[in-house]
Enzyme design. Structure first.
Site, PDB file in Angstrom:
ATOM      1  N   CYS A 168       0.832  -1.207   0.000  1.00 16.75           N
ATOM      2  CA  CYS A 168       0.000   0.000   0.000  1.00 16.75           C
ATOM      3  C   CYS A 168       0.863   1.252   0.000  1.00 16.75           C
ATOM      4  O   CYS A 168       1.315   1.705   1.052  1.00 16.75           O
ATOM      5  CB  CYS A 168      -0.939  -0.014   1.214  1.00 16.75           C
ATOM      6  SG  CYS A 168      -2.012   1.419   1.289  1.00 16.75           S
ATOM      7  N   CYS A 171      -0.584   4.090   1.989  1.00 16.31           N
ATOM      8  CA  CYS A 171      -0.411   3.957   3.447  1.00 16.31           C
ATOM      9  C   CYS A 171       1.013   4.292   3.865  1.00 16.31           C
ATOM     10  O   CYS A 171       1.243   4.968   4.855  1.00 16.31           O
ATOM     11  CB  CYS A 171      -0.677   2.523   3.926  1.00 16.31           C
ATOM     12  SG  CYS A 171      -2.094   1.704   3.240  1.00 16.31           S
ATOM     13  N   ASP A 172       1.978   3.770   3.138  1.00 17.59           N
ATOM     14  CA  ASP A 172       3.357   3.748   3.647  1.00 17.59           C
ATOM     15  C   ASP A 172       4.347   4.608   2.867  1.00 17.59           C
ATOM     16  O   ASP A 172       5.460   4.830   3.336  1.00 17.59           O
ATOM     17  CB  ASP A 172       3.892   2.294   3.615  1.00 17.59           C
ATOM     18  CG  ASP A 172       3.076   1.367   4.508  1.00 17.59           C
ATOM     19  OD1 ASP A 172       2.539   1.866   5.510  1.00 17.59           O
ATOM     20  OD2 ASP A 172       2.985   0.166   4.205  1.00 17.59           O
TER      21      ASP A 172
END
Ligand code: NAP
Length: 348
Positions: A168, A171-172
């Site tokens: 992701c 996300c990261d």
């Protein structure tokens, strides 16, 4: 007595629907999933995909900053200790999920740490059988079991998950370890292009690794990747091994060729898998209408209805397009309201 509402799942969609259902006096019962080795390996432990991420910087209400004392007050100390340290960069995925769970419990939600493995939607009340073999009845059901990112299944992938290997980018991607460093994206679909494009904001170069000589992504997306100065497409290649060490996490990749070329090693601090997701719907096979890719089919635009009246779906299990914590939470709220209104209309 049957339960008024049973919620299956334990991600943002499930907990949000539990919060709303509990506040509507529906006394929801949540099956949050079983803690088993099988679920660990599949990435389907309780608290869902967010529990597998680190910082969450895009969930409204949790800006980066010193949330330490707030989080200490809001959740048990023991829950905090199991969290990865998030260096005051906002909330971590596991913390956000614990907070949502706690919020649902605070309003009277009951939680059972078990999987629903079989459903009977033919009669009413509905019957749900758990992994432990217990049968529970419900007047309404909200399915919010989410999806799991596909990985290739390499041991080295497993070793460096959360230390450079991710599925992701949103996300990261902004984590310090990825800034101004080469990164690798595996896959050739729209998600891979989107991830690669997103990562160019942080990376020095993004290597997109695709197993064929043509992208699967839509033309416009594919062209964007091909034209992007920072995206270097490695055609006819697959991931052979993630390279790294204990101190630094990921340091590079070894790519295999699908065209008979020798292996190629590239330096990189991150590897992002974008080879698709699999919805957690195996236990619903033949019970609800599904899309071709086995996501639950929402049957009415703008509603969380499924093909069975009284069964609602929320979050990634029915959404292969947005797949964000906040959109999952939003549809969880919708499912609880839909269930509440359906029960009222039926006089149940
Ligand atoms: P996808 O379209 O199924 O693409 C998966 C990619 O991963 C393919 O290129 C596939 O290669 C590759 N792949 C799969 N298994 C692999 C393996 N074992 N080893 C190496 N490569 C592997 O999945 P997606 O990109 O997640 O997209 C899912 C859906 O969402 C699609 O319908 C897509 O259009 C949509 N979507 C749209 C947008 C947008 O419009 N902005 C953004 C994201 C997603 P092959 O090509 O060789 O099969």
């Amino acid at each position: 007595m049957p339960e008024k509402v049973i919620i299956i799942g334990s991600g943002p969609a499930a907990w949000t629907s539990a919060i709303y259902a509990a506040r509507a006096s529906l006394e929801p019962l949540v099956f949050e999933g079983a803690i088993t080795e099988e679920n660990r390996l599949a990435g389907t432990l309780p608290l869902g995909q967010l529990a597998l991420t680190t910082e969450v910087e895009n969930y409204p209400g949790f800006p980066a900053g010193d949330l330490e004392s707030y989080l200490d007050n809001a959740m048990e100390k023991s829950k905090r200790q199991i969290m990865p340290p998030h260096a005051k960069q906002g909330v971590s995925g596991p913390e956000l999920m614990e907070l949502m769970r706690q919020q649902a419990v605070n309003f009277g939600t009951r939680v059972i740490t078990d999987d629903v493995v079989e459903v009977d939607f033919d009669g009413h009340p509905f019957k749900l059988t758990t992994f432990e073999g217990k049968v529970h009845e419900a007047l309404a059901v909200i399915v919010a079991t989410g999806a799991k990112a596909n990985y290739l299944g390499l041991p080295s992938e497993e070793t460096y998950k959360n230390r450079g290997v991710s599925a992701c980018a949103v996300c990261d991607g902004a984590l310090p370890r990825f800034r101004n460093k080469p990164l690798v994206v595996i896959g050739g679909g729209d998600s891979a292009v989107e991830e690669a494009d997103y990562l160019t904001k942080f990376a020095s170069t993004v290597y997109m690794v695709h197993r064929r000589d043509q992208l699967r992504a839509s033309k416009i997306m594919a062209q964007r990747a091909i034209d992007h100065a920072k995206i270097d497409i490695q055609w006819n290649r697959t991931l052979g091994e993630v390279l790294g060490n204990d101190a630094d996490g990921v340091t590079g990749v070894r790519l295999k060729s699908t065209a008979g070329e020798p292996d190629l090693e590239l330096e990189a601090t991150g590897v992002f898998l974008a080879i698709g997701h699999t919805p957690n719907t195996a236990f619903l096979d033949g019970k609800l209408e599904m899309t071709e890719k086995k996501y639950i089919q929402w049957t009415t635009p703008g509603r969380t209805y499924t093909s069975v009246e009284g069964v609602f779906a929320a979050g990634d299990v029915a959404d292969d397009y947005y797949r964000q914590a906040v959109t999952a939470a939003g549809s969880g709220c919708m499912a609880a309201l839909d269930a509440e209104r359906w029960l009222a209309a039926k006089g149940l």
